[in-house]
Motif scaffolding. Structure first.
Motif, mmCIF file in Angstrom:
data_model
loop_
_atom_site.group_PDB
_atom_site.id
_atom_site.type_symbol
_atom_site.label_atom_id
_atom_site.label_comp_id
_atom_site.label_asym_id
_atom_site.label_seq_id
_atom_site.Cartn_x
_atom_site.Cartn_y
_atom_site.Cartn_z
ATOM 1 N N PRO A 309 0.822 -1.212 0.000
ATOM 2 C CA PRO A 309 0.000 0.000 0.000
ATOM 3 C C PRO A 309 0.862 1.271 0.000
ATOM 4 C CG PRO A 309 0.209 -0.816 2.224
ATOM 5 C CD PRO A 309 0.956 -1.782 1.359
ATOM 6 N N ALA A 310 0.199 2.395 0.205
ATOM 7 C CA ALA A 310 0.898 3.676 0.187
ATOM 8 C C ALA A 310 1.960 3.751 1.279
ATOM 9 C CB ALA A 310 -0.111 4.826 0.344
ATOM 10 N N GLU A 311 1.676 3.142 2.444
ATOM 11 C CA GLU A 311 2.651 3.181 3.536
ATOM 12 C C GLU A 311 3.965 2.508 3.144
ATOM 13 O OE1 GLU A 311 -1.427 3.268 5.451
ATOM 14 O OE2 GLU A 311 -0.449 2.232 3.778
ATOM 15 N N LEU A 312 3.888 1.468 2.304
ATOM 16 C CA LEU A 312 5.101 0.808 1.856
ATOM 17 C C LEU A 312 5.862 1.702 0.886
ATOM 18 C CD1 LEU A 312 6.967 -1.624 1.797
ATOM 19 C CD2 LEU A 312 5.450 -2.691 0.104
ATOM 20 N N ARG A 313 5.154 2.417 0.013
ATOM 21 C CA ARG A 313 5.827 3.337 -0.900
ATOM 22 C C ARG A 313 6.541 4.439 -0.111
ATOM 23 N NH1 ARG A 313 0.887 2.618 -3.688
ATOM 24 N NH2 ARG A 313 0.125 4.694 -3.103
ATOM 25 N N GLU A 314 5.900 4.934 0.942
ATOM 26 C CA GLU A 314 6.535 5.957 1.774
ATOM 27 C C GLU A 314 7.773 5.399 2.469
ATOM 28 O OE1 GLU A 314 3.458 7.116 4.413
ATOM 29 O OE2 GLU A 314 2.250 8.107 2.857
ATOM 30 N N ALA A 315 7.709 4.117 2.882
ATOM 31 C CA ALA A 315 8.863 3.499 3.529
ATOM 32 C C ALA A 315 10.031 3.376 2.555
ATOM 33 C CB ALA A 315 8.479 2.124 4.081
ATOM 34 N N PHE A 316 9.727 3.098 1.276
ATOM 35 C CA PHE A 316 10.787 3.036 0.274
ATOM 36 C C PHE A 316 11.448 4.398 0.103
ATOM 37 C CE2 PHE A 316 9.035 -1.008 -1.451
ATOM 38 C CZ PHE A 316 10.217 -1.707 -1.534
ATOM 39 N N ALA A 317 10.635 5.463 0.097
ATOM 40 C CA ALA A 317 11.185 6.804 -0.038
ATOM 41 C C ALA A 317 12.110 7.141 1.132
ATOM 42 C CB ALA A 317 10.056 7.826 -0.138
ATOM 43 N N GLU A 318 11.685 6.761 2.345
ATOM 44 C CA GLU A 318 12.515 7.013 3.513
ATOM 45 C C GLU A 318 13.800 6.188 3.469
ATOM 46 O OE1 GLU A 318 12.235 6.752 8.396
ATOM 47 O OE2 GLU A 318 10.418 6.607 7.173
ATOM 48 N N LEU A 319 13.668 4.929 3.009
ATOM 49 C CA LEU A 319 14.837 4.063 2.898
ATOM 50 C C LEU A 319 15.819 4.630 1.871
ATOM 51 C CD1 LEU A 319 16.178 1.359 3.721
ATOM 52 C CD2 LEU A 319 14.910 0.276 1.840
ATOM 53 N N SER A 320 15.285 5.121 0.770
ATOM 54 C CA SER A 320 16.136 5.708 -0.264
ATOM 55 C C SER A 320 16.875 6.931 0.259
ATOM 56 C CB SER A 320 15.288 6.089 -1.485
ATOM 57 O OG SER A 320 16.075 6.743 -2.467
ATOM 58 N N GLY A 321 16.169 7.745 1.057
ATOM 59 C CA GLY A 321 16.802 8.929 1.630
ATOM 60 C C GLY A 321 17.935 8.566 2.569
ATOM 61 N N ARG A 322 17.712 7.575 3.407
ATOM 62 C CA ARG A 322 18.765 7.155 4.335
ATOM 63 C C ARG A 322 19.960 6.588 3.572
ATOM 64 N NH1 ARG A 322 14.579 4.772 7.404
ATOM 65 N NH2 ARG A 322 15.336 2.684 6.863
ATOM 66 N N ALA A 323 19.679 5.815 2.508
ATOM 67 C CA ALA A 323 20.763 5.255 1.722
ATOM 68 C C ALA A 323 21.571 6.363 1.053
ATOM 69 C CB ALA A 323 20.204 4.294 0.665
ATOM 70 N N GLY A 324 20.898 7.424 0.633
ATOM 71 C CA GLY A 324 21.598 8.538 -0.014
ATOM 72 C C GLY A 324 22.487 9.326 0.924
ATOM 73 N N ARG A 325 22.225 9.205 2.236
ATOM 74 C CA ARG A 325 23.022 9.938 3.225
ATOM 75 C C ARG A 325 24.193 9.111 3.766
ATOM 76 N NH1 ARG A 325 17.714 11.435 4.647
ATOM 77 N NH2 ARG A 325 17.627 9.917 6.373
ATOM 78 N N VAL A 326 24.339 7.883 3.259
ATOM 79 C CA VAL A 326 25.438 7.022 3.703
ATOM 80 C C VAL A 326 26.766 7.588 3.223
ATOM 81 C CG1 VAL A 326 26.502 4.749 3.473
ATOM 82 C CG2 VAL A 326 24.035 4.934 3.812
ATOM 83 N N HIS A 327 27.755 7.650 4.118
ATOM 84 C CA HIS A 327 29.074 8.140 3.716
ATOM 85 C C HIS A 327 30.154 7.386 4.512
ATOM 86 C CE1 HIS A 327 27.966 10.581 7.246
ATOM 87 N NE2 HIS A 327 29.281 10.607 7.509
#
Length: 327
Positions: A309-327
């Protein structure tokens, strides 16, 4: 300890066979001393055992003697109490191996149980796991002696007191725990005790390989019904984030993966998958949170579409954001 004098021939032969099974080589002189007979009698008994298809090899040297060899078929064997318990335990849990030996193991177990003396039968009957769930068995290393103590407390409906080690293996400065033991469950290659904690007023699961029983308190209890009726499903549900014994994840989602069904199916676990087209599979999975569910789907390393559902799509967006901040 030598065998008492004057045993019958059959009893002496059984004693001789038991000795041959305990070590590789036996000098004839030592066998004669242990059985309190002459070496000539030992030779006669060896010949009788060979007539019964036991492969017994003669050893050379100044202390020439005998050893149990390998024959063309399996003759009757003798086991001590601990070996019987180990064999029974292995046969009872054979179904979790997933190797197509369940029926053969059940027949072997039935044969063993028919021959057990009463004191051993009571011990091994309590070792039947309440439920099994497949998994890597390299971790199924609970001490059989501990399993027996726990199973006997279950059979007697006696409160169990025990030390419980942390994941690091220490029990230092930790008070003894106590529980009303109800079932042993084999899940994912490990043994678990399912018990009811009067202190917490709730059901608890404990890894048996981390558990060291203390002296029983002697307090008896009346067994309680397990929520949902199945101990195996109850324990499995605890690993899915459920605390009421319902065999379901609290969060579910679906997505279409750009992978064939053959590539996806082996890794679905308790989810479901069906092919939509060549190279396209619809998958439904569950987990304990939306973020964890997104991570499960991401582990396939496949393009995703039609995520619900939509909540899973939002979780993917949050996961993508966290992955983008990895350094």
């Amino acid at each position: 300890m030598p065998i008492s004098s004057g045993p019958s021939t059959s009893r002496r032969m059984l004693a001789l066979l038991s000795l041959l099974q305990t070590r590789r080589d036996w000098p004839a002189r030592v066998l004669a001393e242990r059985l309190e007979v002459s070496e000539r009698t030992v030779r006669r008994d060896i010949d009788r055992l060979r007539e019964l298809d036991y492969a017994i090899d003669a050893t050379r040297g100044p202390d020439g003697g005998y050893r149990l060899g390998v024959g063309t078929r399996l003759p009757p064997l003798m086991f001590d109490d601990d070996q019987v318990v180990a064999i029974t335990l292995a046969l009872r849990t054979a179904g979790s191996l997933g190797a197509g030996i369940e029926d053969d193991a059940a027949r072997a177990l039935s044969t063993v149980q028919q021959l057990l003396p009463a004191h051993l039968r009571h011990r091994v009957e309590s070792l039947a796991p309440a439920g099994t769930h497949g998994g890597d068995r390299r971790d199924a290393d609970a001490d059989p002696a501990v399993l027996l103590q726990v199973s006997e407390a279950i059979r007697a409906s006696t409160e169990l007191r025990f030390d419980y080690a942390s994941p690091g293996g220490t029990t230092a400065d930790r008070p003894a725990r106590r529980t009303e033991p109800h079932h042993l469950v084999l899940h994912g290659g490990r043994w678990y005790l399912l018990g009811y904690s009067s202190d917490a007023g709730d059901w608890r699961t404990y890894r048996v390989d981390r558990l060291t029983p203390r002296t029983h308190t002697g307090r008896r209890f009346s067994p309680r019904p397990v929520p949902g009726g199945s101990p195996g499903r109850f324990v499995a549900a605890r690993f899915k984030g459920s605390h009421d014994g319902v065999d379901a994840w609290p969060f579910h989602g679906t997505a279409t993966l750009s992978r064939s069904l053959d590539a996806v199916a082996p890794f679905v676990g308790d989810g479901t998958a069906h092919a939509l087209a060549p190279g396209s599979t619809r998958v439904t999975l569950g987990s304990w949170s939306w973020g964890a569910l997104a991570a499960r789907f991401a582990a396939y390393e496949a393009d995703l579409a039609d995520v619900e559902p939509a909540e899973l799509r939002e979780a993917f967006a949050e996961l993508s954001g966290r992955a983008g901040r990895v350094h």
